[in-house]
Scaffold this motif. Structure first.
Motif, PDB file in Angstrom:
ATOM      1  N   CYS A   1       0.838  -1.208   0.000  1.00  0.00           N
ATOM      2  CA  CYS A   1       0.000   0.000   0.000  1.00  0.00           C
ATOM      3  C   CYS A   1       0.872   1.256   0.000  1.00  0.00           C
ATOM      4  O   CYS A   1       0.649   2.184  -0.786  1.00  0.00           O
ATOM      5  N   LEU A   2       1.892   1.289   0.855  1.00  0.00           N
ATOM      6  CA  LEU A   2       2.751   2.480   0.952  1.00  0.00           C
ATOM      7  C   LEU A   2       3.505   2.710  -0.361  1.00  0.00           C
ATOM      8  O   LEU A   2       3.666   3.849  -0.813  1.00  0.00           O
ATOM      9  N   GLU A   3       3.940   1.613  -0.983  1.00  0.00           N
ATOM     10  CA  GLU A   3       4.649   1.747  -2.271  1.00  0.00           C
ATOM     11  C   GLU A   3       3.703   2.274  -3.343  1.00  0.00           C
ATOM     12  O   GLU A   3       4.066   3.119  -4.153  1.00  0.00           O
ATOM     13  N   ASP A   4       2.468   1.774  -3.312  1.00  0.00           N
ATOM     14  CA  ASP A   4       1.501   2.217  -4.321  1.00  0.00           C
ATOM     15  C   ASP A   4       1.108   3.680  -4.091  1.00  0.00           C
ATOM     16  O   ASP A   4       0.879   4.421  -5.050  1.00  0.00           O
ATOM     17  N   ILE A   5       1.045   4.090  -2.840  1.00  0.00           N
ATOM     18  CA  ILE A   5       0.751   5.506  -2.542  1.00  0.00           C
ATOM     19  C   ILE A   5       1.848   6.387  -3.158  1.00  0.00           C
ATOM     20  O   ILE A   5       1.560   7.409  -3.798  1.00  0.00           O
ATOM     21  N   GLN A   6       3.096   5.978  -2.995  1.00  0.00           N
ATOM     22  CA  GLN A   6       4.198   6.765  -3.591  1.00  0.00           C
ATOM     23  C   GLN A   6       4.039   6.857  -5.107  1.00  0.00           C
ATOM     24  O   GLN A   6       4.248   7.908  -5.709  1.00  0.00           O
ATOM     25  N   ARG A   7       3.655   5.740  -5.714  1.00  0.00           N
ATOM     26  CA  ARG A   7       3.479   5.718  -7.177  1.00  0.00           C
ATOM     27  C   ARG A   7       2.352   6.682  -7.585  1.00  0.00           C
ATOM     28  O   ARG A   7       2.509   7.491  -8.495  1.00  0.00           O
ATOM     29  N   ILE A   8       1.232   6.600  -6.880  1.00  0.00           N
ATOM     30  CA  ILE A   8       0.073   7.444  -7.215  1.00  0.00           C
ATOM     31  C   ILE A   8       0.425   8.932  -7.057  1.00  0.00           C
ATOM     32  O   ILE A   8       0.109   9.758  -7.903  1.00  0.00           O
ATOM     33  N   LEU A   9       1.116   9.244  -5.955  1.00  0.00           N
ATOM     34  CA  LEU A   9       1.407  10.660  -5.672  1.00  0.00           C
ATOM     35  C   LEU A   9       2.493  11.225  -6.585  1.00  0.00           C
ATOM     36  O   LEU A   9       2.610  12.444  -6.714  1.00  0.00           O
ATOM     37  N   SER A  10       3.254  10.342  -7.232  1.00  0.00           N
ATOM     38  CA  SER A  10       4.294  10.849  -8.146  1.00  0.00           C
ATOM     39  C   SER A  10       3.693  11.207  -9.507  1.00  0.00           C
ATOM     40  O   SER A  10       4.344  11.821 -10.339  1.00  0.00           O
ATOM     41  N   ASN A  11       2.439  10.823  -9.728  1.00  0.00           N
ATOM     42  CA  ASN A  11       1.788  11.167 -11.002  1.00  0.00           C
ATOM     43  C   ASN A  11       1.383  12.640 -11.013  1.00  0.00           C
ATOM     44  O   ASN A  11       0.890  13.145 -10.001  1.00  0.00           O
TER      45      ASN A  11
END
Ligand code: SF4
Length: 170
Positions: free
Chosen positions: A132-142
């Motif tokens: 989840c934390l890794e995916d949050i980083q991915r989403i927020l980098s968009n």
């Protein structure tokens, strides 16, 4: 895993499980929640409940625990409608504390239902928290928010008008 590069506010973990677009909008400081009555109601309820035994505890200016004692971390929520998001937020707090060498179980206090639910970290849940934390980083980098999706609770979301203004005008 470099936890320090992944850690975020608990609210972001909660929103990740409600709506990834909401997570993105909130993270970009597109905040409408302070003017939104339902959110305000929730905050008042939250603030007035459990005051007699509240011991707020802050970590790194990111994590604000509602209650903590020698065994449990407690999180106060108004109702069980977003139970999965609430559970994952609290499990994230438990994971966060464990990374700091503090081992606790969790209790969710639902004010409307007058119900308390226990949660506990397991190795499988820890893996889910990291993903989840890794995916949050991915989403927020968009640079742009995730695509709009309709959920049954959109009409109660603080971003409803932001998301559906085009449809309202039609
Ligand atoms: S209105 Fe719906 S799609 Fe928009 S941010 Fe809220 S939950 Fe997500």
């Amino acid at each position: 895993m470099d936890f320090d590069s992944l850690k975020v506010q608990g609210t972001k973990v909660n929103y990740y499980y409600i709506c990834k677009r909401k997570l993105w909008l909130f993270s970009k400081q597109i905040t409408m929640e302070h003017t939104y009555d339902r959110v305000l109601q929730g905050k008042v309820l939250h603030d007035e409940s459990y005051q007699y035994k509240r011991k707020e505890f802050k970590l790194d200016d990111l994590i604000q625990l509602d209650l903590i004692d020698s065994q449990y971390v407690g999180e106060v929520k108004s109702s069980r409608k977003m139970n999965r998001a609430d559970r994952m937020q609290l499990l994230y707090y438990l994971f966060y504390l464990k990374e700091r060498g503090i081992i606790r179980k969790g209790k969710l206090h639902y004010v409307k239902e007058r119900r308390v639910e226990e949660v506990e970290l397991t190795p499988e849940i820890e893996k889910e928290v990291i993903l989840c934390l890794e995916d949050i980083q991915r989403i927020l980098s968009n640079p742009s928010p995730p695509k709009l999706e309709k959920y049954p609770y959109c009409t109660k979301c603080a971003y409803y008008h932001f998301c559906f203004v085009g449809e309202l005008d039609e």
